[in-house]
Design a protein around this motif. Structure first.
Motif, PDB file in Angstrom:
ATOM      1  N   ASP A   1      50.313-120.132  40.338  1.00 45.44           N
ATOM      2  CA  ASP A   1      51.419-119.243  40.679  1.00 45.44           C
ATOM      3  C   ASP A   1      52.466-119.225  39.571  1.00 45.44           C
ATOM      4  N   ALA A   2      52.146-119.909  38.449  1.00 47.24           N
ATOM      5  CA  ALA A   2      53.049-119.897  37.296  1.00 47.24           C
ATOM      6  C   ALA A   2      52.865-118.608  36.497  1.00 47.24           C
ATOM      7  N   ALA A   3      53.884-118.270  35.718  1.00 47.13           N
ATOM      8  CA  ALA A   3      53.808-117.051  34.917  1.00 47.13           C
ATOM      9  C   ALA A   3      52.860-117.193  33.739  1.00 47.13           C
ATOM     10  N   SER A   4      52.724-118.416  33.248  1.00 48.80           N
ATOM     11  CA  SER A   4      51.857-118.641  32.091  1.00 48.80           C
ATOM     12  C   SER A   4      51.382-120.083  32.088  1.00 48.80           C
ATOM     13  N   VAL A   5      50.372-120.333  31.294  1.00 49.18           N
ATOM     14  CA  VAL A   5      49.840-121.684  31.152  1.00 49.18           C
ATOM     15  C   VAL A   5      49.632-121.972  29.673  1.00 49.18           C
ATOM     16  N   SER A   6      49.669-123.237  29.331  1.00 49.18           N
ATOM     17  CA  SER A   6      49.269-123.672  27.990  1.00 49.18           C
ATOM     18  C   SER A   6      48.081-124.604  28.125  1.00 49.18           C
ATOM     19  N   TRP A   7      47.305-124.705  27.076  1.00 47.46           N
ATOM     20  CA  TRP A   7      46.089-125.518  27.162  1.00 47.46           C
ATOM     21  C   TRP A   7      45.807-126.201  25.828  1.00 47.46           C
ATOM     22  N   SER A   8      45.023-127.267  25.902  1.00 45.57           N
ATOM     23  CA  SER A   8      44.515-127.936  24.699  1.00 45.57           C
ATOM     24  C   SER A   8      43.143-128.513  25.004  1.00 45.57           C
ATOM     25  N   ALA A   9      42.290-128.518  24.007  1.00 44.52           N
ATOM     26  CA  ALA A   9      40.939-129.077  24.129  1.00 44.52           C
ATOM     27  C   ALA A   9      40.808-130.232  23.158  1.00 44.52           C
ATOM     28  N   ALA A  10      40.419-131.410  23.672  1.00 45.31           N
ATOM     29  CA  ALA A  10      40.269-132.603  22.846  1.00 45.31           C
ATOM     30  C   ALA A  10      38.802-133.002  22.792  1.00 45.31           C
ATOM     31  N   ASP A  11      38.382-133.555  21.649  1.00 44.49           N
ATOM     32  CA  ASP A  11      36.999-134.001  21.514  1.00 44.49           C
ATOM     33  C   ASP A  11      36.831-135.389  22.104  1.00 44.49           C
ATOM     34  N   VAL A  12      35.646-135.967  21.920  1.00 49.87           N
ATOM     35  CA  VAL A  12      35.329-137.238  22.549  1.00 49.87           C
ATOM     36  C   VAL A  12      36.221-138.367  22.048  1.00 49.87           C
ATOM     37  N   ASN A  13      36.817-138.216  20.886  1.00 51.70           N
ATOM     38  CA  ASN A  13      37.715-139.235  20.345  1.00 51.70           C
ATOM     39  C   ASN A  13      39.172-139.022  20.757  1.00 51.70           C
ATOM     40  N   GLY A  14      39.414-137.987  21.557  1.00 49.74           N
ATOM     41  CA  GLY A  14      40.764-137.698  21.998  1.00 49.74           C
ATOM     42  C   GLY A  14      41.559-136.835  21.042  1.00 49.74           C
ATOM     43  N   ALA A  15      40.967-136.398  19.962  1.00 46.72           N
ATOM     44  CA  ALA A  15      41.664-135.553  18.994  1.00 46.72           C
ATOM     45  C   ALA A  15      41.677-134.111  19.481  1.00 46.72           C
ATOM     46  N   VAL A  16      42.853-133.485  19.486  1.00 46.99           N
ATOM     47  CA  VAL A  16      42.963-132.094  19.902  1.00 46.99           C
ATOM     48  C   VAL A  16      42.367-131.203  18.819  1.00 46.99           C
ATOM     49  N   VAL A  17      41.398-130.378  19.212  1.00 47.90           N
ATOM     50  CA  VAL A  17      40.702-129.529  18.248  1.00 47.90           C
ATOM     51  C   VAL A  17      41.061-128.064  18.425  1.00 47.90           C
ATOM     52  N   ALA A  18      41.705-127.712  19.547  1.00 47.31           N
ATOM     53  CA  ALA A  18      42.126-126.332  19.761  1.00 47.31           C
ATOM     54  C   ALA A  18      43.208-126.336  20.825  1.00 47.31           C
ATOM     55  N   SER A  19      44.144-125.378  20.748  1.00 49.28           N
ATOM     56  CA  SER A  19      45.206-125.280  21.749  1.00 49.28           C
ATOM     57  C   SER A  19      45.713-123.849  21.777  1.00 49.28           C
ATOM     58  N   GLY A  20      46.443-123.511  22.833  1.00 49.22           N
ATOM     59  CA  GLY A  20      46.983-122.167  22.936  1.00 49.22           C
ATOM     60  C   GLY A  20      47.688-121.977  24.256  1.00 49.22           C
ATOM     61  N   SER A  21      48.087-120.723  24.551  1.00 51.55           N
ATOM     62  CA  SER A  21      48.741-120.396  25.812  1.00 51.55           C
ATOM     63  C   SER A  21      48.404-118.964  26.177  1.00 51.55           C
ATOM     64  N   GLN A  22      48.582-118.628  27.455  1.00 49.32           N
ATOM     65  CA  GLN A  22      48.321-117.267  27.895  1.00 49.32           C
ATOM     66  C   GLN A  22      49.093-117.003  29.185  1.00 49.32           C
ATOM     67  N   ALA A  23      49.293-115.738  29.478  1.00 50.26           N
ATOM     68  CA  ALA A  23      49.899-115.349  30.738  1.00 50.26           C
ATOM     69  C   ALA A  23      48.945-115.673  31.874  1.00 50.26           C
ATOM     70  N   ALA A  24      49.520-115.865  33.047  1.00 51.22           N
ATOM     71  CA  ALA A  24      48.698-116.205  34.212  1.00 51.22           C
ATOM     72  C   ALA A  24      47.652-115.124  34.454  1.00 51.22           C
ATOM     73  N   ALA A  25      46.431-115.541  34.786  1.00 51.59           N
ATOM     74  CA  ALA A  25      45.323-114.629  35.079  1.00 51.59           C
ATOM     75  C   ALA A  25      44.304-115.414  35.893  1.00 51.59           C
ATOM     76  N   SER A  26      43.266-114.735  36.352  1.00 50.24           N
ATOM     77  CA  SER A  26      42.250-115.424  37.143  1.00 50.24           C
ATOM     78  C   SER A  26      41.212-116.117  36.280  1.00 50.24           C
ATOM     79  N   THR A  27      41.262-115.866  34.977  1.00 49.78           N
ATOM     80  CA  THR A  27      40.308-116.464  34.046  1.00 49.78           C
ATOM     81  C   THR A  27      41.045-117.015  32.839  1.00 49.78           C
ATOM     82  N   LEU A  28      40.629-118.195  32.440  1.00 49.66           N
ATOM     83  CA  LEU A  28      41.132-118.777  31.200  1.00 49.66           C
ATOM     84  C   LEU A  28      39.988-118.802  30.200  1.00 49.66           C
ATOM     85  N   GLN A  29      40.176-118.142  29.068  1.00 51.51           N
ATOM     86  CA  GLN A  29      39.153-118.147  28.029  1.00 51.51           C
ATOM     87  C   GLN A  29      39.740-118.766  26.774  1.00 51.51           C
TER      88      GLN A  29
END
Length: 853
Positions: free
Chosen positions: A51-79
């Motif tokens: 129910d938030a207006a937007s979300v932020s995200w990050s993807a970390a590998d097996v070692n815990g290192a963040v390899v990608a991140s970003g944000s987007q407006a709220a939607a039913s799908t996060l790509q």
């Protein structure tokens, strides 16, 4: 001042009411793609509810290192725009609320077939074109008879072959025979029917003209009976004559003969024998490793003059005027006018764990060539390979290395037992084999190739218990080609003598069949209808003859109901799971195994029976007692469960070696296949757990360590976490999470990606041998399903280092999580690579060696 402030605050409260506490945002993630397992090029998408207006995200590998991140407006799908293969943990945040899941990107799994056994039908008896011929046993005159197609009776099709005999005037036997196509058969199966025969005699003639004869017992029943021959140079009342006359099988088979003996008839002088569905089983075309195609001198073959017997001279030349394949062959010449006994060509090689050796030769001057193979101990195994005096190329096949014509051994262990892998090969031209006693001769050699058993990686599942079949596609996508599950006895037989297997068993077996998953089914456990002391304890094991016969009938019904089952295990972990008076003993298990084996082999002769109590590393004494009792006679494959929680996977090798030594000790020095049908490491918080990255690394190393010990099959335990309690080890063995897990249903653990990477690299691969380039590294050498060389390298000692790959062209390097990179050697033909405790896979036909600084 304080009073005024209080009045102001009071007014504010009256005017605005209670101060509201900020509410946390709603935020959930759900898989859109099953288990969040994506393949190359597939969009990485997740179901998003917030129910938030937007979300932020990050993807970390097996070692815990963040390899990608970003944000987007709220939607039913996060790509997220991440396409690199690997395992990742996704963290999504909406305000102060956080949600997590895991996902993986893997390469597509191959759907191409893997070589196995093929069936060559040589006796359908539907027409006379098969070439069967009646023989009256003329060396013992008096018998008469005939052979004809019989359309009034058959096992399948419209007719059978009917052999009739009359010994009223004497004689000893009649038979029917036919020549065979050139097939390197490993077994023969057929159906037989007779009103009064107690046995029949079966003969196969090998490539040397030697006849191998054995007796096959008939049950006394007058209906069709299944018969199978799995060893050609042995069996009941085995004899051999003609040809090489050495009692050793020299494939391929040249002809087959089925004999009806007068001595097998009770109280009569006439009888008939009907035959149908006679088939040869032979390995399908499986990858082989060339040891000598002689297209260049780079293979490393050299001439040897037999210097320990001085006087011989000769040469090795590449002959472009004649070849069995390619454009040239090796021409070995020998001259013994000055003395000597032999000359040879030889080469060393990366140790090859071969199961067969094939080569082609051409000579008009020799009656035989010599073959020497040196095993891992340095012991030389020598035999003579008979050849015909001909100007045509002759294929030769060797399937036994510690036997054969003129066999002798020396050096190394010097015990006459083959200890693979092979380290070197020598092909000899012997003065004693020159036809007519001459002093010079030549022989051309070509297409020298090693064949080893192909590997199969599988996983244990519980679809026969409580698992839903929903995650079934993830098992296929992992690259597993085998599944191990069960169809429990008490669920199948609820009324004595009536069998109705649950729909869940039919469902998962049909799904496996459609997905190319080879089933290993377990016949287990007890049944309250028989030998129940619990009461209703399903682990109560049969302990009476009645109970054991009932279990055998249930196993037979299982194999009959589901003919796609080619491998059937008898019980699961009898050494710990056999309650009641059976008391887990080897004696009680053997009694059950004998009864079941006899039933299954009569009705399903092609079924592979898997047994042995599933010995753990702590139960070796139990297994030895089982072997001492003669238990190895009643199984085709020995199953073990060498759990090794406290140690790295390389410790599995010692456990496998101990079991193999016991098999040889109690089986006349002959091996039986060993399958690791359970092995794994658990994550979570229970004692002796491992971290998820360590589980991934251990899974990959276990695949390699087990297949590198001559084990053809490895089943990881198990495919999915059985629960969500981190303190319960049984809940945490899986490659994927439980459907109730907070990280999402069936989402991958790092071990899923490591398993999938190894399965893709090793699919259909043949293990060739092992090298130790230094610095604690293990370098295992395979041939992939298409014959391309493959190396898997890791540091078992736990330290990283750098290796130098020497190559003449590009190589492909794949890491533990499936990321592949192509490298081109420098001007010196070298590629420097970092390696560590994780396996690194290197493919490329241009690799010549691996060294360390």
């Amino acid at each position: 001042m304080k009073r005024l402030l209080a009045i102001v605050v009071a007014v504010c409260i009256l005017g605005f009411g209670t101060v509201a506490t900020a509410q946390a945002a709603v935020l959930t993630l759900t898989p859109i793609t099953l288990g969040n397992v994506f393949t190359d090029g597939q969009p990485v998408k997740f179901g998003l509810n917030t129910d938030a207006a937007s979300v932020s995200w990050s993807a970390a590998d097996v070692n815990g290192a963040v390899v990608a991140s970003g944000s987007q407006a709220a939607a039913s799908t996060l790509q997220i725009p991440l396409t690199t293969r690997g395992w990742y943990k996704l963290t999504v945040q909406a305000g102060t609320t956080t949600a997590q899941t895991t996902f993986a990107v893997v390469s597509p799994v191959s759907t191409s077939p893997i070589a196995g056994l093929t069936s060559h039908r040589i006796g359908d008896f539907e027409n006379t074109a098969e070439g069967w011929t009646f023989y009256p046993g003329s060396e013992y005159p008096g018998a008469t008879g005939s052979f004809a197609l019989d359309s009034t009776d058959n096992h399948s099709g419209s007719s059978s072959g009917k052999l009739s005999a009359n010994f009223g005037a004497g004689g000893a036997y009649v038979s029917v025979n036919r020549p065979l196509p050139s097939v390197n058969a490993t077994s023969v199966s057929f159906w037989a029917k007779s009103p009064n025969l107690s046995f029949l005699t079966f003969r196969l003639t090998d490539s040397t003209g030697q006849v191998h004869q054995q007796r096959l017992t008939l049950s006394g029943a007058t209906d069709w009976q299944a018969l199978a021959v799995t060893r050609f140079d042995g069996g009941k009342q085995y004899v051999h004559f003609g040809g090489a006359n050495d009692g050793v099988w020299h494939g391929p088979a040249k002809s087959v003969e089925v004999v009806l003996d007068k001595a097998a008839i009770s109280g009569a002088t006439t009888t008939t024998l009907s035959l149908d569905d006679l088939a040869l089983k032979a390995p399908a075309g499986r990858p082989t490793t060339s040891l000598g195609d002689y297209e260049s001198a780079a293979e490393g073959w050299s001439f040897y003059p037999g210097s320990e017997f001085p006087g011989a001279t000769g040469s090795l030349a590449l002959d472009a005027t004649s070849a069995a394949s390619g454009t040239q062959s090796a021409k070995l010449s020998g001259n013994f006018s000055g003395g000597g006994n032999y000359v040879a060509i030889q080469r060393t090689m990366v140790p090859v764990d071969l199961t067969a050796l094939s080569l082609s030769v051409k000579t008009s001057q020799l009656s035989a060539i010599g073959l020497r193979l040196t095993d891992a101990t340095g012991q030389v195994h020598q035999q003579r390979l008979p050849v015909s005096s001909s100007t045509a190329w002759q294929p030769l096949n060797v399937t036994r290395f510690d036997g054969g014509t003129g066999y002798l051994h020396f050096g190394g262990a010097d015990d006459g037992i083959w200890h693979g892998p092979a380290k070197s090969i020598m092909i000899t031209l012997d003065r004693s084999s020159i036809i007519g006693g001459g002093t010079t001769a030549t022989v051309n050699v070509d297409a020298v190739a090693a064949t080893t058993a192909t590997s199969l990686l599988g996983a244990g599942t519980h679809f026969g218990q409580s698992w839903s079949t929903t995650p079934m596609p993830l098992l296929t996508q992992s690259g597993a080609r085998g599944g191990r599950d069960e169809a429990q006895w008490y669920q199948a037989e609820t009324t004595r003598g009536t069998y109705a297997f649950p729909a869940k068993v039919t469902n998962y077996l049909q799904s496996w069949q459609a997905s190319g998953i080879d089933p290993l089914l377990i016949a287990d456990y007890g049944n309250p209808l028989y030998d129940d002391v619990g009461p209703n304890d399903y682990f109560d094991a049969p302990f009476t003859d009645t109970g054991r016969a009932a279990f055998a009938n249930y196993a037979d019904a299982l194999a009959t109901q589901f003919p796609q089952i080619k491998n059937l295990a008898i019980w699961n972990e009898w050494d710990v799971n056999a309650s009641g008076p059976s008391n887990k003993t080897p004696e009680s298990y053997l009694a059950l195994l004998k009864a079941t084996y006899a039933k299954l082999k009569t009705n399903h002769p092609g079924l592979t029976i898997v047994g042995g109590g599933d010995t753990d590393v702590t139960q070796v004494a139990w297994f030895e007692a089982f072997c001492q009792l003669g238990g190895l006679k009643y199984l085709d494959v020995v199953s073990i469960h060498p759990y090794n929680f406290l140690n790295a996977p390389e410790g599995l090798s010692a456990a496998i070696d101990r079991i193999r030594a016991l098999i040889r000790q109690y089986n006349g020095g002959v091996d039986k296949p060993i399958w690791v049908t359970e092995s794994g490491w658990y994550t979570g918080t229970y004692q002796s757990n491992v971290s998820e990255p360590t589980q991934a690394m251990y899974v990959a190393r276990a695949q390699l360590a087990v297949l590198g010990r001559g084990v053809d099959r490895y089943y990881l335990y198990d495919f999915m976490n059985d629960g969500i309690d981190l303190a319960d080890k049984e809940h945490n063995f899986g490659l994927v999470h439980n459907p109730a897990d907070a990280l999402g249903a069936y989402t991958p653990k790092p071990s899923y990606v490591a398993y999938a990477t190894g399965a893709r690299q090793l699919r259909g691969a043949t293990f060739l041998g092992q090298e130790f380039p230094g610095n604690g590294l293990i370098d295992q050498v395979f041939a992939t399903n298409d014959g391309t060389p493959l190396r898997a390298i890791w540091a078992a000692g736990g330290t990283g280092t750098t290796i130098t790959v020497n190559a003449t062209g590009p190589i492909q390097v794949t890491n533990l999580y499936g990321v592949s990179t192509t490298y081109t050697p420098d001007t010196n033909g070298k590629v420097n690579l970092p390696v560590g405790v994780w396996p690194t896979y290197i493919t490329g036909s241009t690799v010549t060696s691996v060294t360390t600084p």
